[in-house]
Design a protein around this motif. Structure first.
Motif, mmCIF file in Angstrom:
data_model
loop_
_atom_site.group_PDB
_atom_site.id
_atom_site.type_symbol
_atom_site.label_atom_id
_atom_site.label_comp_id
_atom_site.label_asym_id
_atom_site.label_seq_id
_atom_site.Cartn_x
_atom_site.Cartn_y
_atom_site.Cartn_z
ATOM 1 N N VAL A 1 0.824 -1.213 0.000
ATOM 2 C CA VAL A 1 0.000 0.000 0.000
ATOM 3 C C VAL A 1 0.858 1.262 0.000
ATOM 4 C CG1 VAL A 1 -2.045 -1.039 1.046
ATOM 5 C CG2 VAL A 1 -0.282 -0.050 2.528
ATOM 6 N N ASN A 2 2.078 1.185 0.522
ATOM 7 C CA ASN A 2 2.949 2.358 0.595
ATOM 8 C C ASN A 2 3.913 2.470 -0.581
ATOM 9 O OD1 ASN A 2 1.884 3.252 3.102
ATOM 10 N ND2 ASN A 2 3.048 1.628 4.097
ATOM 11 N N SER A 3 3.808 1.563 -1.535
ATOM 12 C CA SER A 3 4.700 1.582 -2.686
ATOM 13 C C SER A 3 4.477 2.834 -3.523
ATOM 14 C CB SER A 3 4.458 0.343 -3.553
ATOM 15 O OG SER A 3 5.152 0.464 -4.777
ATOM 16 N N LYS A 4 5.551 3.359 -4.068
ATOM 17 C CA LYS A 4 5.485 4.532 -4.954
ATOM 18 C C LYS A 4 5.359 4.118 -6.422
ATOM 19 C CE LYS A 4 6.251 7.383 -1.533
ATOM 20 N NZ LYS A 4 5.120 7.567 -0.681
ATOM 21 N N SER A 5 5.184 2.829 -6.686
ATOM 22 C CA SER A 5 5.093 2.323 -8.056
ATOM 23 C C SER A 5 3.960 2.997 -8.815
ATOM 24 C CB SER A 5 4.865 0.812 -8.043
ATOM 25 O OG SER A 5 4.627 0.347 -9.358
ATOM 26 N N ASP A 6 4.206 3.262 -10.090
ATOM 27 C CA ASP A 6 3.174 3.808 -10.971
ATOM 28 C C ASP A 6 2.161 2.740 -11.364
ATOM 29 O OD1 ASP A 6 4.354 6.306 -10.930
ATOM 30 O OD2 ASP A 6 5.490 5.968 -12.785
ATOM 31 N N ILE A 7 2.529 1.479 -11.202
ATOM 32 C CA ILE A 7 1.626 0.383 -11.540
ATOM 33 C C ILE A 7 0.789 0.090 -10.311
ATOM 34 C CG2 ILE A 7 1.448 -2.016 -12.287
ATOM 35 C CD1 ILE A 7 4.253 -1.562 -13.614
ATOM 36 N N ARG A 8 -0.505 0.368 -10.400
ATOM 37 C CA ARG A 8 -1.408 0.231 -9.262
ATOM 38 C C ARG A 8 -2.485 -0.796 -9.567
ATOM 39 N NH1 ARG A 8 1.234 2.774 -5.243
ATOM 40 N NH2 ARG A 8 -0.661 2.701 -4.002
ATOM 41 N N VAL A 9 -2.764 -1.643 -8.597
ATOM 42 C CA VAL A 9 -3.907 -2.555 -8.640
ATOM 43 C C VAL A 9 -4.639 -2.320 -7.331
ATOM 44 C CG1 VAL A 9 -4.687 -4.946 -8.694
ATOM 45 C CG2 VAL A 9 -2.753 -4.244 -10.123
ATOM 46 N N GLY A 10 -5.802 -1.695 -7.439
ATOM 47 C CA GLY A 10 -6.507 -1.285 -6.234
ATOM 48 C C GLY A 10 -5.640 -0.304 -5.469
ATOM 49 N N ARG A 11 -5.463 -0.542 -4.197
ATOM 50 C CA ARG A 11 -4.668 0.376 -3.368
ATOM 51 C C ARG A 11 -3.194 0.006 -3.293
ATOM 52 N NH1 ARG A 11 -5.042 -0.738 2.620
ATOM 53 N NH2 ARG A 11 -5.224 -2.990 2.773
ATOM 54 N N TYR A 12 -2.803 -1.027 -4.046
ATOM 55 C CA TYR A 12 -1.428 -1.532 -3.971
ATOM 56 C C TYR A 12 -0.580 -1.060 -5.150
ATOM 57 C CZ TYR A 12 -3.820 -4.708 -0.815
ATOM 58 O OH TYR A 12 -4.587 -5.219 0.183
ATOM 59 N N GLY A 13 0.638 -0.634 -4.833
ATOM 60 C CA GLY A 13 1.642 -0.404 -5.858
ATOM 61 C C GLY A 13 2.337 -1.722 -6.122
ATOM 62 N N VAL A 14 2.514 -2.072 -7.389
ATOM 63 C CA VAL A 14 3.056 -3.380 -7.764
ATOM 64 C C VAL A 14 4.494 -3.231 -8.245
ATOM 65 C CG1 VAL A 14 2.753 -5.398 -9.243
ATOM 66 C CG2 VAL A 14 0.736 -4.149 -8.407
ATOM 67 N N ASN A 15 5.376 -4.066 -7.695
ATOM 68 C CA ASN A 15 6.777 -4.111 -8.078
ATOM 69 C C ASN A 15 6.946 -5.232 -9.105
ATOM 70 O OD1 ASN A 15 9.560 -4.465 -8.291
ATOM 71 N ND2 ASN A 15 9.906 -3.895 -6.153
ATOM 72 N N VAL A 16 6.732 -4.901 -10.364
ATOM 73 C CA VAL A 16 6.750 -5.896 -11.435
ATOM 74 C C VAL A 16 8.121 -6.555 -11.566
ATOM 75 C CG1 VAL A 16 6.497 -6.235 -13.927
ATOM 76 C CG2 VAL A 16 4.843 -4.837 -12.688
ATOM 77 N N SER A 17 9.193 -5.788 -11.441
ATOM 78 C CA SER A 17 10.525 -6.380 -11.617
ATOM 79 C C SER A 17 10.830 -7.427 -10.547
ATOM 80 C CB SER A 17 11.609 -5.302 -11.653
ATOM 81 O OG SER A 17 11.652 -4.592 -10.441
ATOM 82 N N PRO B 1 -4.736 -9.719 -11.570
ATOM 83 C CA PRO B 1 -4.372 -8.395 -12.105
ATOM 84 C C PRO B 1 -2.952 -7.949 -11.752
ATOM 85 C CG PRO B 1 -6.601 -8.343 -11.266
ATOM 86 C CD PRO B 1 -6.022 -9.676 -10.866
ATOM 87 N N MET B 2 -2.478 -8.232 -10.540
ATOM 88 C CA MET B 2 -1.115 -7.830 -10.181
ATOM 89 C C MET B 2 -0.091 -8.559 -11.032
ATOM 90 S SD MET B 2 -1.008 -7.555 -6.072
ATOM 91 C CE MET B 2 -2.297 -6.695 -5.210
ATOM 92 N N GLN B 3 -0.291 -9.857 -11.205
ATOM 93 C CA GLN B 3 0.679 -10.673 -11.913
ATOM 94 C C GLN B 3 0.701 -10.374 -13.407
ATOM 95 O OE1 GLN B 3 -1.612 -11.785 -9.696
ATOM 96 N NE2 GLN B 3 -0.356 -12.537 -8.008
ATOM 97 N N ILE B 4 -0.471 -10.140 -13.994
ATOM 98 C CA ILE B 4 -0.472 -9.883 -15.440
ATOM 99 C C ILE B 4 -0.077 -8.447 -15.776
ATOM 100 C CG2 ILE B 4 -2.071 -11.772 -15.926
ATOM 101 C CD1 ILE B 4 -4.191 -9.546 -16.530
ATOM 102 N N ALA B 5 0.260 -7.656 -14.763
ATOM 103 C CA ALA B 5 0.885 -6.355 -15.030
ATOM 104 C C ALA B 5 2.241 -6.580 -15.702
ATOM 105 C CB ALA B 5 1.044 -5.553 -13.740
ATOM 106 N N SER B 6 2.773 -7.802 -15.549
ATOM 107 C CA SER B 6 4.004 -8.198 -16.230
ATOM 108 C C SER B 6 3.647 -8.800 -17.581
ATOM 109 C CB SER B 6 4.764 -9.242 -15.393
ATOM 110 O OG SER B 6 5.738 -9.885 -16.197
ATOM 111 N N GLN B 7 4.010 -8.114 -18.649
ATOM 112 C CA GLN B 7 3.767 -8.636 -19.998
ATOM 113 C C GLN B 7 4.571 -9.910 -20.238
ATOM 114 O OE1 GLN B 7 1.412 -7.645 -22.288
ATOM 115 N NE2 GLN B 7 0.752 -6.509 -20.482
ATOM 116 N N THR B 8 5.764 -9.993 -19.661
ATOM 117 C CA THR B 8 6.586 -11.202 -19.801
ATOM 118 C C THR B 8 5.881 -12.391 -19.171
ATOM 119 O OG1 THR B 8 8.579 -9.831 -19.738
ATOM 120 C CG2 THR B 8 8.869 -12.189 -19.341
#
Length: 177
Positions: free
Chosen positions: A63-79, A104-111
């Motif tokens: 929830v405190n992540s600064k990631s631009d990739i957001r799923v709901g209230r969570y910032g997602v660290n794709v790398s 949704p969080m996992q498919i934020a990764s196109q790879t």
């Protein structure tokens, strides 16, 4: 008969718990892949971490992540997700691949999405969880004819557990050559 076994159900119904019980009953040595766990602070879910079956783990959403990739209230660290998830599911032809979750969080990764689409065409045995609600990309994956989806509820928990264990034991990985 499909060789992709996926659990679905409403959030917090126990999908990951059933997945881990299946792995334990069949034997972790027969599996490769990853699962996700909630991060809870003061009774509130604040994020998720990924855990590979070889013990590597990392926070993938917070929830405190600064990631631009957001799923709901969570910032997602794709790398971080890719670093652990992709390594844990590739090049394991003689094992059941565990994927928790296709969401949704996992498919934020196109790879990752590309690898999932490849798995859905292969004969590789896969055990996983998949997002319950409708999502265009995930709904497309759910239509694969090799996929058997079991909706988990509090009422059918033990039945689904037994059924999936029995079906996995019938796969070619456990049959005499």
């Amino acid at each position: 008969m499909g060789n992709h076994f996926f659990l679905t159900g409403k959030p917090r119904v126990g999908k990951t718990t059933v997945l881990k019980k299946i792995i334990s009953k069949i034997g972790v040595e027969n599996f490769s892949g990853f699962y996700t766990e909630e991060i809870v602070e003061n009774s509130n879910r604040t994020g998720f971490k990924i855990v590979s079956l070889n013990g590597e783990e990392s926070v993938i959403a917070d929830v405190n992540s600064k990631s631009d990739i957001r799923v709901g209230r969570y910032g997602v660290n794709v790398s971080e997700f890719e670093r652990i998830a992709i390594q844990s599911i590739q090049n394991n032809a003689k094992k059941i691949i565990v994927i928790d979750e296709i969401g949704p969080m996992q498919i934020a990764s196109q790879t990752f999405l590309s690898i999932i689409n490849q798995f859905m065409q292969d004969s590789q045995t896969v055990l996983g969880t998949i997002y319950y609600d409708s999502h265009p990309k995930i709904d497309e994956i759910k239509t694969n004819s090799k996929m058997k989806i079991y909706e988990l509820t509090r009422g059918n928990y033990n039945d689904v557990l037994s059924k999936v264990i029995n079906e996995l034991r019938q796969t070619s990985l456990f049959q005499p050559k």
